[in-house]
Design a protein around this motif. Sequence first.
Motif, mmCIF file in Angstrom:
data_model
loop_
_atom_site.group_PDB
_atom_site.id
_atom_site.type_symbol
_atom_site.label_atom_id
_atom_site.label_comp_id
_atom_site.label_asym_id
_atom_site.label_seq_id
_atom_site.Cartn_x
_atom_site.Cartn_y
_atom_site.Cartn_z
ATOM 1 N N LYS A 40 0.830 -1.291 0.004
ATOM 2 C CA LYS A 40 -0.068 0.227 -0.041
ATOM 3 C C LYS A 40 0.950 1.202 -0.007
ATOM 4 N N ARG A 44 5.072 5.855 -2.939
ATOM 5 C CA ARG A 44 4.963 6.942 -2.065
ATOM 6 C C ARG A 44 6.244 7.411 -1.898
ATOM 7 N N SER A 107 9.371 8.310 -7.331
ATOM 8 C CA SER A 107 9.272 8.646 -6.134
ATOM 9 C C SER A 107 10.421 8.790 -5.066
ATOM 10 N N LYS A 139 3.039 10.869 -5.870
ATOM 11 C CA LYS A 139 1.899 9.998 -6.475
ATOM 12 C C LYS A 139 0.956 9.534 -5.388
ATOM 13 N N PRO A 140 -0.088 9.431 -5.594
ATOM 14 C CA PRO A 140 -1.065 9.522 -7.050
ATOM 15 C C PRO A 140 -1.234 11.101 -7.645
ATOM 16 N N ASP A 141 -0.735 11.775 -7.037
ATOM 17 C CA ASP A 141 -0.928 13.168 -7.596
ATOM 18 C C ASP A 141 0.106 13.244 -9.060
ATOM 19 N N SER A 166 -0.393 0.883 -8.267
ATOM 20 C CA SER A 166 -1.584 1.744 -8.218
ATOM 21 C C SER A 166 -1.634 3.086 -8.135
ATOM 22 N N ALA A 167 -0.889 3.636 -7.231
ATOM 23 C CA ALA A 167 -0.603 5.052 -7.087
ATOM 24 C C ALA A 167 0.033 5.600 -8.375
ATOM 25 N N GLN A 170 -2.326 5.740 -11.268
ATOM 26 C CA GLN A 170 -3.255 6.876 -11.137
ATOM 27 C C GLN A 170 -2.555 8.321 -11.457
ATOM 28 N N THR A 195 -6.981 -1.475 -11.551
ATOM 29 C CA THR A 195 -6.336 -0.249 -11.925
ATOM 30 C C THR A 195 -6.909 0.411 -13.460
#
Length: 219
Positions: A40, A44, A107, A139-141, A166-167, A170, A195
């Motif tokens: 998860k 990030r 990231s 991310k996810p930005d 996933s992030a 996105q 996704t």
Amino acid sequence: MLKGLIFDVDGTLVDNSALHIEAFRLFLSRYDARGEFDEKWFARRNEDILKGLIPEAVEKYGWEKLSDEKEKLYREQFRERIKPVAGIRELVLAARSAGLRCGVGSSAPRQNVEFHLDICGIREYMDCCLCMEDVKVGKPDPDIYLRCCTALGLSPAECIVFEDASAGIQAGKAAGCKVVAISSFNSPEMLKKTTEADLVVRDFTECSLEVLEALVGKD
């Protein structure tokens, strides 16, 4: 028309997701962590991960110092186990020969990104390399992928993003790019089901330029 390829790094260029889990768990054992590092947290920024898992240590030492400690542990103890995802160098060389621009949007800290690009043997072929230090929102930005497109001098519609998490998927979609998901850690079935990736592949051997050009379409 396809003009650029943008690559995430961890889990995308190198099959190291399991190694990062192992490294983070080893690192977190030194501190009073509030949870475990698992998938998860993939894609990030370290700042967000560390503030989420060891906030007291971050307040005491600062997230930058802790991030450096963790990544040094990772590079020193796991280097020999890090392998490029199959077909990446061949795809990058074919893309450059065809006149496509290539970049990185990760990231991860810059030192790690360059470390992995060297392992893959593709560092010299990247026209831009944006990392954790280049954005304030991870991310996810979509910020990092929008910045990559600008750095390459291309529109998002002209670029394909390669991601594994996933992030990150996105982020690429939110930027307006087509996204190819690499199933180095997650199964192809899971990525297709959960996704919005435009294409899911096992590795880069399934990503010929013809396949990628068809994904973007022609003007």
